[in-house]
Design an enzyme around this catalytic site. Structure first.
Site, short mmCIF file in Angstrom:
data_model
loop_
_atom_site.label_atom_id
_atom_site.label_comp_id
_atom_site.label_asym_id
_atom_site.label_seq_id
_atom_site.Cartn_x
_atom_site.Cartn_y
_atom_site.Cartn_z
N SER A 578 -1.13 5.93 -2.28
CA SER A 578 -2.03 7.07 -2.43
C SER A 578 -1.82 8.03 -1.25
CB SER A 578 -3.48 6.57 -2.53
OG SER A 578 -4.34 7.57 -2.99
N HIS A 693 -5.23 3.55 -10.77
CA HIS A 693 -4.76 3.93 -9.44
C HIS A 693 -4.40 2.72 -8.59
CE1 HIS A 693 -4.18 6.54 -6.05
NE2 HIS A 693 -5.14 5.96 -5.35
#
Length: 719
Positions: A578, A693
């Protein structure tokens, strides 16, 4: 800081030089569509031939993904070590003797559990007495696998929100394939079933709160005119049972320019609602706070970087991430304050504030939790954990340290709103995680210890400091063999994040220990500016126009471990996900000669199109806004996607992403790989076609992704 709630049960390749040209040709029309509404100054299809990969589920994009996955599995997946690594990872992830994390509820200790028989997971409950044993007896509340099978959906459990104090009427959140967006369904814990004709909300970002058994406050999408440019809701409605959600009256409205906005309830640990409040998130880190008073929303005189922290013993708590001056007294950043609840309700802006806690040098609060009568503050002291217990009486606040292991990462694992019961978690790199329990009246006793997943014999933990470009000392941890030869020969994995005030702390990773440390690798964890290791100021000094400081700090650590002789460019790899994926991207584009491996996980990468991809618009508070020329200059100076160039040799990076990631979006990784392919550069790419994610939706998928990564690291750093 987050207030713990016992009733909010949360879950918490081959090197290739060509891409599938047919897919690129088929997608040409997609890129021109994307370019039409692009703001001035932002790259379009005319500048970027890979914008078509931003269509997450277009057939051309998915065809490209399948081809890339096949290449990766033909090399990394065919390595003789892959099957062994995958089996090791799956054995650890599926281990029946791992500690089941629990939350206190009025009806028992609740846990979410995944194993080979239940890959999607079971929500289940047991008693404290049973939990104390080696083999607790569990009763199933919700079987996610059964729901997924019956409905033919890729359901992923994302937690539930329940009505206090009984906590038996809940809204269960289910995600299709692991996305952040969820579908919400009413569930009755008592009958272990979804409520017939109960509350139901279709897939959206946002959440709900229970006002009473027949009323919800709903902050969700009600059409495009209720969603911010960051794709979060900015309105809240009050929905009565038996009425249509379309007819529910709107009770609060922010602005489309907000990151997100919503109304919520100030409720004590007995479930009593004392006030309605609201928050306009004007940026990712800043907000305007309101309370319903005198028939209107009253804006509170609070710092932009502050928020509510719960109610305990008639005291309303506040946490602040910037100084707050009240009546001539300035409370420092990271302090916790309180106000008498009755006084606040009578005069929200005039109620006197009392200091509960303020940080000493190199300290920061990590979280606050409440039991029936006490407040617990988890904090870091020079990146080492501590927990303080606070009680309030007529003389004010008093605190005592909780007797827990020293030199460990500590935190509150669960706290009961009904009693004084609390559980704590302790961990470090080499000590299996432990859970401690107290009823609130005595010293915590050891309740659970995770079995060791790897052999720590001969390993040691050390802490060091690197000097960044501007002279700032940056701490980092090293896990390596005792007496390791400082001749640069040790395969070393450097991990980092460095953003959003998230602290990277020592913790026990059975998979990393088994798959990497046991095989002779060293592990380095960086604590760069931009993170939260030393509080809000440590974060705020490396934001926006100063974000380069984070990249400089990471590079300084990479240089320092080599200068000390632990490793060398041939043996050093980097990993991050991320924001950490962006960190790795900047490292290999700014100093590629320092590394021989780079794992770029679910990353941000094309920062010039940040606001056009996924929910990137919500993060301009961290990075700046590329639509604003002055700020675009900050971002353009480091954006890894634009910095990739044919004239530079990179460490054959391994990009991986998830098709269902509706947060950072898989196109960041896709486009990076496609650009390297077009330049004739070697790289690896893998995309998990389910999962969000955080990667795979079940342990088998997670094990596969981990095995691919460690095979890659071994090929690059050990062979």
């Amino acid at each position: 800081m987050k207030l713990a709630s016992a009733l909010a049960i949360a879950v918490a390749m081959t090197a290739t030089t060509t891409g599938p040209a047919a897919a690129q040709d088929a997608a040409a029309a997609t890129s021109t569509t994307a370019a039409k509404a692009t703001p001035a100054g932002i790259p379009t299809a005319a500048d970027d031939p890979f914008i078509w990969l931003e269509e997450a589920r277009s057939e051309p994009a998915l065809a490209w993904v399948r081809a890339e996955n096949e290449r990766s599995l033909q090399t990394l997946g065919q390595d003789p070590r892959f099957a062994t690594l995958q089996a090791e990872a799956l054995s650890i992830l599926d281990a029946k003797d791992r500690i089941p994390g629990v939350g206190f509820t009025p009806y028992g200790l609740v846990n979410f559990w995944q194993d080979p028989a239940n890959p999607r997971g079971l929500l289940r409950v047991t008693t404290l007495d049973s939990y104390r044993t080696d083999n607790p007896v569990w009763e199933t509340i919700l079987d996610v696998d059964a729901i997924a099978k019956a409905e033919g959906r890729e359901w992923v459990y994302k937690g539930m929100t329940c009505l206090p104090p009984a906590g038996t009427r809940c809204m269960v959140a289910l995600s299709d394939g692991g996305k952040d967006a969820t579908e919400l369904r009413e569930f009755d814990i008592a009958t272990r079933s979804f409520v017939k004709d109960g509350f139901f909300l279709p897939e959206s970002q946002g959440g709900v709160q229970w006002l009473d058994q027949d009323t919800l406050l709903v902050s969700r999408s009600f059409g495009d005119d209720t969603i911010t440019e960051s794709k979060y809701p900015f309105t809240t409605r009050e929905w009565k049972r038996g009425t249509r959600i379309e007819d529910a009256p709107e009770i609060f409205r922010g602005q489309p320019s907000d990151v997100s906005s919503q109304a919520f309830l100030l409720r004590d640990n007995e479930g009593t609602v004392h006030a309605r409040a609201a928050r306009r998130g004007t940026s990712f880190f800043e907000s305007d706070n309101f309370v319903w008073s005198g028939g209107e929303w009253l804006k509170l005189d609070m710092p932009k970087k502050s928020g509510f922290g719960g109610i305990i013993d008639g005291q309303l708590l506040f946490s602040i991430s910037e100084p707050w001056t009240i009546g001539g007294t300035t409370y420092p950043t990271d302090s916790i304050l309180s106000a008498d609840l009755a006084a606040f309700k009578a005069d929200p802006n005039g109620a006197p504030k009392t200091l509960v806690w303020k940080p000493a040098e190199r300290q920061t609060a990590q979280g606050i939790s409440t039991t029936k009568d006490s407040l617990y503050v988890s904090l870091l002291d020079n990146v080492r954990g501590k927990v303080l217990k606070f009680d309030h009486d007529a003389s004010g606040w008093r605190s005592v340290p909780v007797d827990l292991p020293a030199n460990a990462t500590l935190g509150v694992a669960a706290a009961s709103d009904e009693t004084g019961e609390v559980m704590f978690a302790s961990t470090d790199f080499l000590t299996p995680s432990q859970v401690w329990y107290t009823d609130g009246t005595g010293k915590p006793a050891l309740l659970k210890t995770s079995p060791a997943r790897f052999d720590p014999k001969g390993l040691e933990i050390s802490q060091h400091e690197a000097t960044s470009r501007d002279g700032t000392k940056i701490p980092y941890f090293v896990v390596s063999k005792k007496g390791v030869k400082m001749d640069g020969s040790t395969p070393t994995l450097l991990y980092g994040y460095g953003g959003f005030q998230n602290a990277m702390l020592p913790s026990y990773s059975g998979t990393m220990g088994k798959m990497w440390l046991e095989r002779g690798g060293a592990y380095v964890l960086g604590n760069m500016r931009g993170g939260g290791e030393f509080g809000p100021d440590w974060h705020q000094t490396a934001m926006r126009e100063n974000k380069q400081r984070t990249w400089d700090d990471f590079i300084a650590i990479a240089e320092d471990v080599q200068k000390r002789g632990l490793t060398s460019p041939r043996r050093l790899g980097v990993m991050g996900g991320s924001q950490g994926g962006l960190l790795v991207g900047t490292a290999i584009t700014q100093r590629p000669e320092l590394f021989n491996a780079a794992i770029v996980q679910v990353p941000l990468f094309d920062m010039l199109r940040l606001t056009e991809i996924g929910r990137g618009a919500s993060w301009v508070g961290e990075y700046g806004d590329p639509r604003i020329p002055e700020q675009r200059k900050w971002i353009e100076a480091y954006s890894p996607y634009q910095k990739l160039t044919e004239s530079v040799t990179y460490p054959d990076p391994f990009f991986w992403a998830s098709t269902a990631d509706d947060r950072t979006h898989p196109s960041h990784a896709r486009k990076a790989a496609a650009k390297m392919s077009a330049m004739g550069k070697p790289y690896y790419y893998f995309e998990d076609m389910t999962g969000g994610h955080s990667g795979g939706v079940d342990n088998a998928q997670r094990a596969k992704i981990q095995a691919l990564q460690y095979v890659y690291l071994m090929q690059r750093l050990m062979d």
